[in-house]
Design an enzyme around this catalytic site. Structure first.
Site, PDB file in Angstrom:
ATOM      1  N   HIS A   1       0.833  -1.202   0.000  1.00 53.61           N
ATOM      2  CA  HIS A   1       0.000   0.000   0.000  1.00 53.61           C
ATOM      3  C   HIS A   1       0.872   1.257   0.000  1.00 53.61           C
ATOM      4  O   HIS A   1       0.609   2.219  -0.729  1.00 53.61           O
ATOM      5  CB  HIS A   1      -0.895   0.058   1.244  1.00 53.61           C
ATOM      6  CG  HIS A   1      -1.948  -0.978   1.313  1.00 53.61           C
ATOM      7  ND1 HIS A   1      -2.142  -1.747   2.438  1.00 53.61           N
ATOM      8  CD2 HIS A   1      -2.893  -1.379   0.424  1.00 53.61           C
ATOM      9  CE1 HIS A   1      -3.149  -2.579   2.238  1.00 53.61           C
ATOM     10  NE2 HIS A   1      -3.616  -2.384   1.018  1.00 53.61           N
TER      11      HIS A   1
ATOM     12  N   LYS B   1     -14.319  -8.686   4.550  1.00 55.08           N
ATOM     13  CA  LYS B   1     -12.889  -8.873   4.792  1.00 55.08           C
ATOM     14  C   LYS B   1     -12.566  -9.056   6.271  1.00 55.08           C
ATOM     15  O   LYS B   1     -11.415  -9.133   6.645  1.00 55.08           O
ATOM     16  CB  LYS B   1     -12.090  -7.692   4.229  1.00 55.08           C
ATOM     17  CG  LYS B   1     -12.074  -7.651   2.716  1.00 55.08           C
ATOM     18  CD  LYS B   1     -11.104  -6.613   2.214  1.00 55.08           C
ATOM     19  CE  LYS B   1     -11.008  -6.647   0.695  1.00 55.08           C
ATOM     20  NZ  LYS B   1      -9.998  -5.733   0.196  1.00 55.08           N
TER      21      LYS B   1
ATOM     22  N   ARG C   1      -1.515  -6.419  -8.196  1.00 52.10           N
ATOM     23  CA  ARG C   1      -0.460  -7.345  -7.802  1.00 52.10           C
ATOM     24  C   ARG C   1      -0.309  -8.473  -8.807  1.00 52.10           C
ATOM     25  O   ARG C   1       0.779  -8.967  -9.027  1.00 52.10           O
ATOM     26  CB  ARG C   1      -0.760  -7.945  -6.430  1.00 52.10           C
ATOM     27  CG  ARG C   1      -0.718  -6.943  -5.306  1.00 52.10           C
ATOM     28  CD  ARG C   1      -1.168  -7.578  -4.040  1.00 52.10           C
ATOM     29  NE  ARG C   1      -2.540  -8.067  -4.230  1.00 52.10           N
ATOM     30  CZ  ARG C   1      -3.358  -8.432  -3.273  1.00 52.10           C
ATOM     31  NH1 ARG C   1      -2.953  -8.405  -2.034  1.00 52.10           N
ATOM     32  NH2 ARG C   1      -4.564  -8.826  -3.522  1.00 52.10           N
TER      33      ARG C   1
END
Length: 166
Positions: free
Chosen positions: A17, A41, A91
């Site tokens: 991040h 999450k 990613r």
């Protein structure tokens, strides 16, 4: 003034991040880091705790960065911030497929805001907050994925929650 929004749960904020934030901040005049809630999450930290973490960790970046909580459609949040750009980190190919679909939906909602994808640094690509939390819950080392202060906060939270695998 070009304003960008980098949204996420940041639970916890990782070196991945931080890489995206630092690089995105060079592309805009002001970067708004939008801290949101995603109940699916299973957040370890409250929104307020995550905001404080992000503010502390980004304080050393020499750029105009503002940390704001939001709980709305991303495009509504971007509009309220005056943003013309949404920054998303990638990613892997799986990230791209999801983010590509989201960008298309967001463009349908508000075509005045562009989505920009930044590839994570190769060394940071495997890092995911979910995996950091899982490693920490089993007592594994997370210092290669987060800053020392974030690692300390995660360790303290894991201690309070009770570590798995014991």
């Amino acid at each position: 003034m070009r304003i960008g929004v980098y949204p996420g749960t940041f639970d916890p904020i990782t070196l991945g991040h931080m890489d995206i934030i630092a690089r995105a901040a060079r592309l805009v005049d002001r970067l708004v880091v939008g801290v949101t809630t995603n109940a699916s999450k299973s957040p370890m930290f409250s929104v307020e705790e995550r905001m404080a973490m992000v503010e502390r960790e980004t304080a050393t970046i020499d750029a105009a960065i503002k940390v704001v909580a939001f709980d709305s459609l991303l495009m509504d949040f971007a509009e309220r911030q005056g943003a013309s750009v949404i920054v998303r980190g990638l990613r892997a190919v799986a990230d791209f497929e999801y983010e590509y679909q989201m960008a298309g939906m967001n463009q349908q909602i508000n075509d005045r805001v562009e989505t920009v994808f930044l590839m994570a640094d190769v060394a940071l690509q495997p890092i995911a907050s979910k995996l950091v939390k899982e490693i920490a819950m089993y007592g594994g080392p997370i210092g290669r994925f987060v800053t020392a202060s974030v690692a300390d906060e995660v360790a303290a939270r894991v201690e309070r929650l009770g570590r798995r695998g014991e």
